[in-house]
Design a protein around this motif. Structure first.
Motif, PDB file in Angstrom:
ATOM      1  N   LEU A  45      -9.866 -93.188 -50.318  1.00  0.00           N
ATOM      2  CA  LEU A  45     -11.093 -92.610 -50.691  1.00  0.00           C
ATOM      3  C   LEU A  45     -10.903 -90.953 -50.755  1.00  0.00           C
ATOM      4  CD1 LEU A  45     -13.771 -94.163 -48.243  1.00  0.00           C
ATOM      5  CD2 LEU A  45     -13.544 -94.681 -50.798  1.00  0.00           C
ATOM      6  N   ALA A  46      -9.893 -90.390 -50.223  1.00  0.00           N
ATOM      7  CA  ALA A  46      -9.553 -89.177 -50.567  1.00  0.00           C
ATOM      8  C   ALA A  46      -8.717 -88.973 -52.046  1.00  0.00           C
ATOM      9  CB  ALA A  46      -8.629 -88.310 -49.448  1.00  0.00           C
ATOM     10  N   THR A  47      -8.177 -89.808 -52.218  1.00  0.00           N
ATOM     11  CA  THR A  47      -7.660 -90.108 -53.697  1.00  0.00           C
ATOM     12  C   THR A  47      -8.650 -90.362 -54.711  1.00  0.00           C
ATOM     13  OG1 THR A  47      -5.544 -91.074 -52.759  1.00  0.00           O
ATOM     14  CG2 THR A  47      -5.972 -91.341 -55.034  1.00  0.00           C
ATOM     15  N   GLU A  48      -9.617 -91.133 -54.363  1.00  0.00           N
ATOM     16  CA  GLU A  48     -10.742 -91.272 -55.280  1.00  0.00           C
ATOM     17  C   GLU A  48     -11.588 -90.024 -55.382  1.00  0.00           C
ATOM     18  OE1 GLU A  48     -13.208 -93.704 -57.709  1.00  0.00           O
ATOM     19  OE2 GLU A  48     -11.323 -94.039 -56.935  1.00  0.00           O
ATOM     20  N   ALA A  49     -11.860 -89.552 -54.443  1.00  0.00           N
ATOM     21  CA  ALA A  49     -12.543 -88.415 -54.461  1.00  0.00           C
ATOM     22  C   ALA A  49     -11.948 -87.234 -55.264  1.00  0.00           C
ATOM     23  CB  ALA A  49     -12.904 -87.571 -53.095  1.00  0.00           C
ATOM     24  N   ALA A  50     -10.480 -87.148 -54.986  1.00  0.00           N
ATOM     25  CA  ALA A  50      -9.690 -85.917 -55.697  1.00  0.00           C
ATOM     26  C   ALA A  50      -9.754 -86.315 -57.319  1.00  0.00           C
ATOM     27  CB  ALA A  50      -8.294 -85.724 -55.057  1.00  0.00           C
ATOM     28  N   ASN A  51      -9.561 -87.578 -57.525  1.00  0.00           N
ATOM     29  CA  ASN A  51      -9.617 -87.991 -58.961  1.00  0.00           C
ATOM     30  C   ASN A  51     -10.919 -87.782 -59.563  1.00  0.00           C
ATOM     31  OD1 ASN A  51      -6.749 -88.662 -59.218  1.00  0.00           O
ATOM     32  ND2 ASN A  51      -7.193 -90.828 -58.449  1.00  0.00           N
ATOM     33  N   ARG A  52     -12.023 -87.882 -58.978  1.00  0.00           N
ATOM     34  CA  ARG A  52     -13.229 -87.555 -59.685  1.00  0.00           C
ATOM     35  C   ARG A  52     -13.581 -86.184 -59.721  1.00  0.00           C
ATOM     36  NH1 ARG A  52     -17.627 -92.086 -58.679  1.00  0.00           N
ATOM     37  NH2 ARG A  52     -16.635 -93.818 -58.421  1.00  0.00           N
ATOM     38  N   VAL A  53     -13.076 -85.491 -58.698  1.00  0.00           N
ATOM     39  CA  VAL A  53     -13.393 -84.020 -58.910  1.00  0.00           C
ATOM     40  C   VAL A  53     -12.457 -83.265 -60.133  1.00  0.00           C
ATOM     41  CG1 VAL A  53     -12.712 -81.778 -57.619  1.00  0.00           C
ATOM     42  CG2 VAL A  53     -13.809 -83.576 -56.500  1.00  0.00           C
ATOM     43  N   ALA A  54     -11.309 -84.059 -60.341  1.00  0.00           N
ATOM     44  CA  ALA A  54     -10.445 -83.522 -61.336  1.00  0.00           C
ATOM     45  C   ALA A  54     -10.892 -83.885 -62.473  1.00  0.00           C
ATOM     46  CB  ALA A  54      -9.041 -84.179 -61.060  1.00  0.00           C
ATOM     47  N   ALA A  55     -11.764 -85.153 -62.643  1.00  0.00           N
ATOM     48  CA  ALA A  55     -12.076 -85.485 -64.029  1.00  0.00           C
ATOM     49  C   ALA A  55     -13.174 -84.520 -64.560  1.00  0.00           C
ATOM     50  CB  ALA A  55     -12.552 -86.751 -64.076  1.00  0.00           C
ATOM     51  N   GLN A  56     -14.210 -84.104 -63.362  1.00  0.00           N
ATOM     52  CA  GLN A  56     -15.016 -82.998 -63.806  1.00  0.00           C
ATOM     53  C   GLN A  56     -14.369 -81.676 -63.990  1.00  0.00           C
ATOM     54  OE1 GLN A  56     -18.627 -82.994 -61.503  1.00  0.00           O
ATOM     55  NE2 GLN A  56     -18.123 -85.349 -60.714  1.00  0.00           N
ATOM     56  N   LEU A  57     -13.425 -81.321 -63.327  1.00  0.00           N
ATOM     57  CA  LEU A  57     -12.952 -79.907 -63.489  1.00  0.00           C
ATOM     58  C   LEU A  57     -12.048 -79.574 -64.697  1.00  0.00           C
ATOM     59  CD1 LEU A  57     -11.666 -78.988 -59.901  1.00  0.00           C
ATOM     60  CD2 LEU A  57     -13.730 -78.253 -60.971  1.00  0.00           C
ATOM     61  N   ALA A  58     -11.527 -81.132 -65.213  1.00  0.00           N
ATOM     62  CA  ALA A  58     -10.738 -80.885 -66.386  1.00  0.00           C
ATOM     63  C   ALA A  58     -11.614 -80.457 -67.515  1.00  0.00           C
ATOM     64  CB  ALA A  58     -10.170 -82.101 -66.656  1.00  0.00           C
ATOM     65  N   GLU A  59     -12.576 -80.542 -67.601  1.00  0.00           N
ATOM     66  CA  GLU A  59     -13.424 -79.970 -68.896  1.00  0.00           C
ATOM     67  C   GLU A  59     -13.373 -78.578 -68.985  1.00  0.00           C
ATOM     68  OE1 GLU A  59     -17.146 -81.572 -68.397  1.00  0.00           O
ATOM     69  OE2 GLU A  59     -16.731 -83.876 -68.619  1.00  0.00           O
ATOM     70  N   SER A  60     -13.331 -77.655 -67.790  1.00  0.00           N
ATOM     71  CA  SER A  60     -13.492 -76.217 -67.910  1.00  0.00           C
ATOM     72  C   SER A  60     -12.092 -75.769 -67.425  1.00  0.00           C
ATOM     73  CB  SER A  60     -14.602 -75.998 -67.056  1.00  0.00           C
ATOM     74  OG  SER A  60     -14.284 -76.423 -65.496  1.00  0.00           O
ATOM     75  N   LEU A  61     -11.157 -76.281 -66.587  1.00  0.00           N
ATOM     76  CA  LEU A  61      -9.947 -75.551 -66.237  1.00  0.00           C
ATOM     77  C   LEU A  61      -8.876 -76.508 -65.851  1.00  0.00           C
ATOM     78  CD1 LEU A  61      -9.592 -76.231 -62.869  1.00  0.00           C
ATOM     79  CD2 LEU A  61     -11.443 -74.910 -62.602  1.00  0.00           C
ATOM     80  N   SER A  62      -7.517 -75.874 -65.943  1.00  0.00           N
ATOM     81  CA  SER A  62      -6.284 -76.883 -65.989  1.00  0.00           C
ATOM     82  C   SER A  62      -6.380 -77.128 -64.439  1.00  0.00           C
ATOM     83  CB  SER A  62      -5.318 -75.842 -66.216  1.00  0.00           C
ATOM     84  OG  SER A  62      -3.812 -76.512 -65.906  1.00  0.00           O
ATOM     85  N   VAL A  63      -6.118 -78.560 -64.359  1.00  0.00           N
ATOM     86  CA  VAL A  63      -6.125 -79.112 -62.698  1.00  0.00           C
ATOM     87  C   VAL A  63      -5.023 -80.346 -62.741  1.00  0.00           C
ATOM     88  CG1 VAL A  63      -8.064 -80.671 -63.349  1.00  0.00           C
ATOM     89  CG2 VAL A  63      -7.532 -80.202 -61.151  1.00  0.00           C
ATOM     90  N   VAL A  64      -4.546 -80.457 -61.721  1.00  0.00           N
ATOM     91  CA  VAL A  64      -3.518 -81.488 -61.366  1.00  0.00           C
ATOM     92  C   VAL A  64      -4.078 -82.144 -60.050  1.00  0.00           C
ATOM     93  CG1 VAL A  64      -1.282 -82.101 -61.196  1.00  0.00           C
ATOM     94  CG2 VAL A  64      -1.698 -80.454 -62.637  1.00  0.00           C
ATOM     95  N   VAL A  65      -3.645 -83.498 -59.878  1.00  0.00           N
ATOM     96  CA  VAL A  65      -3.953 -84.147 -58.639  1.00  0.00           C
ATOM     97  C   VAL A  65      -2.519 -84.617 -58.163  1.00  0.00           C
ATOM     98  CG1 VAL A  65      -5.087 -85.964 -57.357  1.00  0.00           C
ATOM     99  CG2 VAL A  65      -5.966 -84.844 -59.340  1.00  0.00           C
ATOM    100  N   ALA A  66      -1.970 -83.928 -56.844  1.00  0.00           N
ATOM    101  CA  ALA A  66      -0.693 -84.224 -56.321  1.00  0.00           C
ATOM    102  C   ALA A  66      -0.935 -85.523 -55.715  1.00  0.00           C
ATOM    103  CB  ALA A  66      -0.308 -82.965 -55.536  1.00  0.00           C
ATOM    104  N   PRO A  67       0.273 -86.247 -55.590  1.00  0.00           N
ATOM    105  CA  PRO A  67       0.635 -87.346 -54.841  1.00  0.00           C
ATOM    106  C   PRO A  67      -0.259 -87.320 -53.451  1.00  0.00           C
ATOM    107  CG  PRO A  67       2.485 -86.971 -55.849  1.00  0.00           C
ATOM    108  CD  PRO A  67       1.818 -85.669 -55.930  1.00  0.00           C
ATOM    109  N   THR A  68      -0.949 -88.248 -53.202  1.00  0.00           N
ATOM    110  CA  THR A  68      -1.443 -88.300 -51.804  1.00  0.00           C
ATOM    111  C   THR A  68      -0.711 -88.379 -50.693  1.00  0.00           C
ATOM    112  OG1 THR A  68      -3.692 -89.403 -52.752  1.00  0.00           O
ATOM    113  CG2 THR A  68      -3.566 -89.718 -50.324  1.00  0.00           C
ATOM    114  N   LEU A  69      -0.975 -87.600 -49.610  1.00  0.00           N
ATOM    115  CA  LEU A  69      -0.279 -87.826 -48.408  1.00  0.00           C
ATOM    116  C   LEU A  69      -1.007 -88.578 -47.547  1.00  0.00           C
ATOM    117  CD1 LEU A  69       0.654 -83.923 -47.616  1.00  0.00           C
ATOM    118  CD2 LEU A  69       1.879 -85.558 -48.812  1.00  0.00           C
TER     119      LEU A  69
END
Length: 266
Positions: A45-69
């Motif tokens: 779920l942390a991965t799912e949340a981070a990916n969804r956040v990134a999908a929204q942020l990617a429209e306005s800024l440079s973003v990367v999701v690192a591999p999940t710990l």
């Protein structure tokens, strides 16, 4: 647009870093989640949340999701079996090395996106230490906290997400329905409880086994995929809004400078 670190080339990552990219670092845990959910819920779920956040942020800024710990601090679940846990010094060391690697890749901002309640106290302290050690800005958030009021409105039987409960089970039904053991939902309920440190004047460590026989806190029988989708969507939206806001990072930087000045003067 691709934003998963492990799916990008080194050249692409250098480009994102050069654009002042923000790295989201999902962290979770591998631990028992009652009779109906897999042990990887918090990491998934942390991965799912981070990916969804990134999908929204990617429209306005440079973003990367690192591999999940996926590992975390889960000693309180060990008696149930199926749980993997780190010691606090090891967890600190792992996070330090990962954040240092992200920094050496050229990034200057990291947001740790946590999905496990047992990590919260440690992450706050560790981020304090890493901010003093590394010349990068590091923030930490538990993805549910930014939308706490919305979460309470969506859930029917609880005021917030607990453990293997209506909330977590709903989100798993939305994101990973194939991993939910539907035939055991009737057994997936237990007493309501929040974090052990919440509103407690004297804190003592307790095994989760002392709280609930089923391994569940809350009532998963009320879970639906529709609730899960709503929870994930609103949490991602609220967190994306916060991370995109310049004042979020400016305020943190100001507090850091004031803390450093106080430390030097004392």
């Amino acid at each position: 647009m691709e934003y998963s670190w492990e799916k990008m080339t080194a050249e692409q990552l250098r480009e994102r870093a050069g654009l002042g990219g923000l790295v989201l670092l999902p962290v979770g845990s591998i631990e028992q989640h009652g009779p109906h959910l897999p042990t990887g819920v918090d990491a998934l779920l942390a991965t799912e949340a981070a990916n969804r956040v990134a999908a929204q942020l990617a429209e306005s800024l440079s973003v990367v999701v690192a591999p999940t710990l996926w590992w975390g601090l889960a000693e309180h679940h060990m008696r149930f079996g199926g749980t993997l846990t780190l010691s606090l010094p090891t967890y600190h060391a792992v996070l330090r090395d990962v954040c240092r690697s992200i920094m050496r890749a050229g990034f200057t901002r990291i947001a740790i996106v946590n999905g496990h309640g047992g990590n919260i106290s440690a992450l706050n302290a560790i981020v304090n230490e890493l901010t003093a050690e590394l010349p990068v800005t590091i923030a930490v958030t538990t993805y549910l906290t930014a939308a706490a009021d919305d979460v309470a409105d969506i859930l029917e039987g609880q005021s917030g997400v607990m453990h293997a409960c209506e909330g977590e089970t709903s989100m798993m039904l939305a994101a990973h329905p194939e991993l939910v053991v539907l035939g055991r939902l009737s057994d997936a309920h237990g007493p309501e409880c929040g974090l052990q440190s919440d509103n407690v004047p004297v804190y003592l460590w307790r095994s989760f086994e002392e709280i609930t026989e089923s391994g569940v806190a809350g009532d998963a029988r009320l879970a639906t995929a529709d609730k899960g989708e709503k929870l994930l969507a609103v949490c991602a939206q609220r967190l994306a809004d916060l991370l995109a806001a310049p004042e979020t990072w400016h305020r943190n930087a100001t507090i850091d400078r004031q803390a450093a000045a106080t430390s030097v003067g004392s």
